[in-house]
Design a protein around this motif. Sequence first.
Motif, PDB file in Angstrom:
ATOM      1  N   GLU A  14      14.473  25.855 -18.817  1.00  0.00           N
ATOM      2  CA  GLU A  14      14.774  25.047 -17.634  1.00  0.00           C
ATOM      3  C   GLU A  14      14.114  23.673 -17.698  1.00  0.00           C
ATOM      4  O   GLU A  14      14.717  22.658 -17.356  1.00  0.00           O
ATOM      5  CB  GLU A  14      14.329  25.789 -16.368  1.00  0.00           C
ATOM      6  CG  GLU A  14      14.636  25.056 -15.081  1.00  0.00           C
ATOM      7  CD  GLU A  14      16.122  24.923 -14.793  1.00  0.00           C
ATOM      8  OE1 GLU A  14      16.509  23.916 -14.167  1.00  0.00           O
ATOM      9  OE2 GLU A  14      16.895  25.801 -15.193  1.00  0.00           O
ATOM     10  N   GLY A  15      12.867  23.620 -18.141  1.00  0.00           N
ATOM     11  CA  GLY A  15      12.156  22.345 -18.218  1.00  0.00           C
ATOM     12  C   GLY A  15      12.854  21.361 -19.137  1.00  0.00           C
ATOM     13  O   GLY A  15      12.900  20.157 -18.860  1.00  0.00           O
ATOM     14  N   GLU A  18      15.873  19.958 -17.421  1.00  0.00           N
ATOM     15  CA  GLU A  18      15.480  18.909 -16.481  1.00  0.00           C
ATOM     16  C   GLU A  18      15.224  17.593 -17.209  1.00  0.00           C
ATOM     17  O   GLU A  18      15.609  16.526 -16.724  1.00  0.00           O
ATOM     18  CB  GLU A  18      14.241  19.354 -15.697  1.00  0.00           C
ATOM     19  CG  GLU A  18      14.531  20.482 -14.732  1.00  0.00           C
ATOM     20  CD  GLU A  18      13.278  21.099 -14.133  1.00  0.00           C
ATOM     21  OE1 GLU A  18      12.153  20.616 -14.420  1.00  0.00           O
ATOM     22  OE2 GLU A  18      13.426  22.080 -13.380  1.00  0.00           O
ATOM     23  N   GLU A  19      14.577  17.663 -18.355  1.00  0.00           N
ATOM     24  CA  GLU A  19      14.331  16.448 -19.145  1.00  0.00           C
ATOM     25  C   GLU A  19      15.646  15.828 -19.611  1.00  0.00           C
ATOM     26  O   GLU A  19      15.815  14.608 -19.580  1.00  0.00           O
ATOM     27  CB  GLU A  19      13.425  16.749 -20.341  1.00  0.00           C
ATOM     28  CG  GLU A  19      11.988  17.015 -19.974  1.00  0.00           C
ATOM     29  CD  GLU A  19      11.316  15.841 -19.286  1.00  0.00           C
ATOM     30  OE1 GLU A  19      11.540  14.679 -19.698  1.00  0.00           O
ATOM     31  OE2 GLU A  19      10.564  16.076 -18.327  1.00  0.00           O
TER      32      GLU A  19
END
Length: 74
Positions: A14-15, A18-19
Motif C-alpha cells: 500500500e505504501g 501511495e508513493e
Amino acid sequence: MSTDRKSIPVSIPEGLVEELDKLVEEGTFGSRSEALRYGARLVAREATQKRLHEQTATSAERDIEERLERKRVR
C-alpha cells in the motif's frame, strides 16, 4: 492497449501505491502503469549492465592470464 505490450498482474504494498499516486499527482508520470514501466526498465537496464560488467571483467581476467602464461613460456 498496444499489441507490443503484455498486461501482467502485480501486487505491491500500500505504501508504494501511495508513493506512485503522489508521483502521478505531481505530474512525474501520467499513470501508475507508466511509473511501473519506468521502474521495470530501470531494473532491466541495471541487470544488463551488471551482466556486461561481469562479462568484461571475466574477459579481462582471461586476457591477463593468457598474457602472463605467454610470458612464462618465453
